[in-house]
Design an enzyme around this catalytic site. Structure first.
Site, mmCIF file in Angstrom:
data_model
loop_
_atom_site.group_PDB
_atom_site.id
_atom_site.type_symbol
_atom_site.label_atom_id
_atom_site.label_comp_id
_atom_site.label_asym_id
_atom_site.label_seq_id
_atom_site.Cartn_x
_atom_site.Cartn_y
_atom_site.Cartn_z
ATOM 1 N N ALA A 73 0.835 -1.205 0.000
ATOM 2 C CA ALA A 73 0.000 0.000 0.000
ATOM 3 C C ALA A 73 0.869 1.255 0.000
ATOM 4 O O ALA A 73 1.910 1.304 0.647
ATOM 5 C CB ALA A 73 -0.903 -0.014 1.221
ATOM 6 N N MET A 136 2.528 -1.669 4.186
ATOM 7 C CA MET A 136 2.871 -0.475 3.406
ATOM 8 C C MET A 136 4.083 -0.754 2.512
ATOM 9 O O MET A 136 5.078 -1.336 2.946
ATOM 10 C CB MET A 136 3.170 0.705 4.332
ATOM 11 C CG MET A 136 2.009 1.111 5.242
ATOM 12 S SD MET A 136 0.557 1.724 4.332
ATOM 13 C CE MET A 136 1.138 3.329 3.787
ATOM 14 N N CYS A 137 3.985 -0.308 1.282
ATOM 15 C CA CYS A 137 5.054 -0.510 0.297
ATOM 16 C C CYS A 137 6.407 -0.008 0.799
ATOM 17 O O CYS A 137 7.423 -0.669 0.626
ATOM 18 C CB CYS A 137 4.663 0.221 -0.990
ATOM 19 S SG CYS A 137 5.949 0.324 -2.226
ATOM 20 N N PHE A 138 6.385 1.171 1.439
ATOM 21 C CA PHE A 138 7.660 1.766 1.849
ATOM 22 C C PHE A 138 8.262 1.084 3.076
ATOM 23 O O PHE A 138 9.386 1.381 3.456
ATOM 24 C CB PHE A 138 7.496 3.274 2.070
ATOM 25 C CG PHE A 138 7.471 4.035 0.774
ATOM 26 C CD1 PHE A 138 8.643 4.488 0.200
ATOM 27 C CD2 PHE A 138 6.281 4.239 0.098
ATOM 28 C CE1 PHE A 138 8.630 5.153 -1.014
ATOM 29 C CE2 PHE A 138 6.254 4.904 -1.116
ATOM 30 C CZ PHE A 138 7.433 5.363 -1.686
ATOM 31 N N LYS A 152 13.866 3.398 2.112
ATOM 32 C CA LYS A 152 13.258 3.305 0.781
ATOM 33 C C LYS A 152 12.592 4.634 0.431
ATOM 34 O O LYS A 152 11.889 5.210 1.259
ATOM 35 C CB LYS A 152 12.232 2.164 0.811
ATOM 36 C CG LYS A 152 11.506 1.903 -0.502
ATOM 37 C CD LYS A 152 10.751 0.580 -0.399
ATOM 38 C CE LYS A 152 9.814 0.361 -1.568
ATOM 39 N NZ LYS A 152 9.117 -0.937 -1.485
#
Lengths: 242, 132
Positions: A73, A136-138, A152
């Site tokens: 996300a 979460m993607c990060f 990231k």
């Protein structure tokens, strides 16, 4: 020199952003198309396969959608979002998935360097921004991710059909409450807006890929398809499909 | 050399006749193209319900690798009889053994002929055209 189309849309609605990207993925006769865009309202997007219940931030965000690309996300706020749609056989995307990521990320890293940020592929190291359980993607990194400050700073994902590839990228200009301690441009360029960063990204893509980016708009077929595809991204059943 | 007991599509699926049915999977090239070198790089898949009728070339599902979602395409027309339920939560099986245990669908083919698809030698030649 190859000419690519550049479509820029600042502050667009989530369903427009995803509907247009999906229409561009399907648009088999189109030139290679780059989009630079941002979101209004700020929106949390889940990855295509993510379970809604496994992203706690989805309960906190005011606007939530599900993307058609994979990964984790992303809270689309304080960022420049880009996409590049091109044939699978195009030199940008041919060979392996890591090869295609390396090429796109070389363009992004070149733009970040103009700000004084030396972004590198993560490789095998762990990051200070890695965190369990948020979805979460990060907070989840892979060797292909672009990192600086041991965190990231660019989220990315692809969707591949037998004909074309669309690469999504989120370049963080500042962080958000849902993403916390990640790499951003804030340290070197406080309050940088996506509109202000866009010329550097455009010039970097042109130099890195050896192409000319020509400002353009979606054609009538693409606009029509976008209007057909956009409602899916407003559908609660699609959002909660998993 | 890839298995010669089956035929191949340009979108990197294979189909193998098995009595009155046909097994469908993805090739080692597809696995490699989607992966970053690890068995665990394939992470999710969506597969069709039994009973669904597929046209040749129709997208029947989606597979997520660590960094991409890709469509899967039916190499032949037919009715879905069974999906390989063993792979849904264990896609490393597809990475490890795409030709055998990593099969994806069992179809009841509309026709018994696999004309129009490539044999192993033709598929190898096709792959060579994708390299530069």
């Amino acid at each position: 020199m190859e000419t690519w189309r550049l479509i820029t849309t600042w502050g667009a609605q989530p369903s427009f952003n995803l509907g247009l990207d999906e229409a561009l993925l399907e648009s088999s006769d189109a030139p290679v198309t780059v989009r630079f865009y941002s979101w209004k309202p700020a929106t949390l997007s889940l990855g295509y396969f993510q379970k809604f219940a496994e992203v706690p931030a989805a309960l906190d965000a005011r606007s939530v959608v599900r993307r058609f690309t994979g990964g984790g996300a992303i809270h689309h706020d304080r960022e420049l979002t880009f996409s590049i749609a091109a044939p699978l056989a195009h030199p940008l995307y041919r060979d392996s998935l890591p090869d295609s990521y390396a090429r796109v990320h070389a363009g992004v890293a070149r733009a970040l360097l103009t700000l004084g940020i030396e972004a590198k592929l993560r490789g095998e190291s762990k990051l200070a921004s890695d965190r369990e359980g948020t979805g979460m993607c990060f907070h989840k990194s892979s060797p292909l991710d672009l990192v600086w400050d041991e965190r990231k700073g660019v989220g990315s994902a692809q969707r591949r059909t037998r004909e074309r590839v669309l690469h999504h990228g989120s370049i963080k200009l500042g962080t958000t409450a849902l993403e916390g301690d990640i790499a951003t441009a804030e340290r070197v360029a406080p309050r940088l807006s996506p509109e202000a960063f866009a010329p550097a990204l455009r010039a970097a893509f042109e130099a890195e890929f050896g192409v000319r980016l020509e400002a353009g708009v979606p054609d009538a077929l693409e606009r029509g398809r976008m209007k057909e595809l956009a409602p899916r991204f407003l559908d609660p059943a699609f959002l909660r499909r998993r | 050399m890839r298995p010669t007991d089956r035929k191949y599509s340009k979108s990197h699926e294979w189909v193998k006749l098995d009595g009155e049915t046909a097994l469908v999977g993805i090739t080692d090239f597809a696995v490699q193209a989607l992966s970053n070198g690890n068995e665990s790089d394939l992470v999710h898949c969506d597969l069709p319900e039994s009973g669904r009728l597929l046209a040749a070339g129709e997208s029947f599902g989606e597979i997520e690798s660590v960094k991409a979602v890709s469509d899967l395409y039916a190499p032949i027309a037919g009715e879905v009889l069974e999906i390989n339920s063993g792979i849904e939560d264990h896609l490393e099986i597809v990475s490890r053994d795409p030709w055998g245990q990593g099969w994806i669908l069992r179809l009841k083919p509309e026709r018994k002929s696999l004309d129009g698809l490539m044999d192993a030698a033709e598929y190898e030649k096709y792959l060579a055209t994708l390299a530069h």
